[in-house]
Enzyme design. Structure first.
Site, short mmCIF file in Angstrom:
data_model
loop_
_atom_site.label_atom_id
_atom_site.label_comp_id
_atom_site.label_asym_id
_atom_site.label_seq_id
_atom_site.Cartn_x
_atom_site.Cartn_y
_atom_site.Cartn_z
N GLY A 29 0.82 -1.21 0.00
CA GLY A 29 0.00 0.00 0.00
C GLY A 29 0.85 1.25 0.00
N ASN A 30 0.20 2.38 0.23
CA ASN A 30 0.93 3.65 0.29
C ASN A 30 0.27 4.57 1.31
OD1 ASN A 30 -1.04 5.52 -1.16
ND2 ASN A 30 -0.77 3.87 -2.67
N ARG A 31 0.86 5.73 1.53
CA ARG A 31 0.44 6.61 2.62
C ARG A 31 -0.63 7.63 2.25
NH1 ARG A 31 3.84 5.65 6.75
NH2 ARG A 31 5.91 4.88 6.20
N SER A 32 -1.24 7.49 1.09
CA SER A 32 -2.26 8.48 0.72
C SER A 32 -3.45 8.42 1.67
CB SER A 32 -2.73 8.22 -0.72
OG SER A 32 -3.75 9.13 -1.03
#
Ligand code: C5P
Length: 223
Positions: A29-32
């Site tokens: 995943g990512n931090r958005s």
């Protein structure tokens, strides 16, 4: 109050960050946070637009006046955005879409073993923004305005301009990353690059300010 310059327009906004399954319990995943995309949805609705918000893993309450479609992965986000954009005036790709996904997500949880772990092979995800741009270049009239986002750290204008052209979008919002800005923060600072026009600087401020600057440019192109 807000101008009603998006009345009668349908806008599709993607927000948040995709999750790419490794196995049933793990993902890449990512931090958005989705805050910028939700600000776009809220401000578009306030300006009279019909809003479809494609939300990838966002822990925020649904914005008033938006139809929310929840997705997890890049492939799901692509399906939802393409389906909604067939009849949309505007698509804004504010979501952080994973560039790669595990090639072979496991059907059951990967076990801890005594030896070395197996590597996770990755394959490329489709570039949804570029796909929308390509379709339009091929003569599909919708969406009439395509907006991308980019986080650039250096050579912001040159890199952004090249990306705008490569992806075939009309506007590219270049976020300044770092200094407590962008991911997960309420504030943002950005440059809105405009195809065939002058860039618009949005000074550091609430994400609603960036959103309204985007809608100003979108409304100008629609009229
Ligand atoms: O190339 P880059 O990832 O920097 O481009 C960012 C823009 O492209 C964002 O608008 C993002 O939503 C979009 N994008 C996409 N599909 C991908 C990767 C990025 O639509 N697979």
């Amino acid at each position: 109050g807000a101008p009603h310059d998006l009345a009668g327009r349908t806008v599709v906004i993607s927000a948040g960050g995709t999750r790419e399954a490794i196995d049933p319990v793990r993902f890449i995943g990512n931090r958005s946070s989705g805050l910028q995309g939700y600000a776009l949805a809220r401000t578009a609705a306030a300006r009279g637009a019909e809003v479809v918000l494609v939300a990838a893993n966002v822990a925020l309450p649904d914005p008033a006046g938006a139809k929310v479609v929840r997705v997890e992965s890049a492939l799901e986000l692509r399906e939802a955005v393409l389906a909604a954009s067939a009849s949309a005036d505007v698509v804004v790709m504010a979501a952080a879409v994973a560039d790669f996904r595990p090639a072979d997500p496991r059907g059951s949880k990967i076990k801890k073993t005594s030896g070395e772990p197996d590597p996770i092979d990755l394959v490329k995800n489709p570039d949804i923004l570029a796909e929308l741009g390509e379709r339009r270049r091929d003569g599909v009239p919708y969406p009439r305005v395509i907006v991308g986002f980019a986080a650039e750290t250096d050579d912001v204008l040159a890199n952004g301009q090249a990306k705008l052209e490569r992806k075939g979008c009309d506007l590219l919002v270049v976020n300044q990353v770092g200094g407590g800005l962008a991911f997960g923060t309420p504030d943002n600072a950005a440059t809105v690059l405009v195809a065939g026009g002058q860039p618009v600087e949005v000074p550091r401020g609430p994400k609603d300010d960036v959103a309204d600057a985007v809608w100003d440019q979108v409304a100008a192109r629609l009229s």
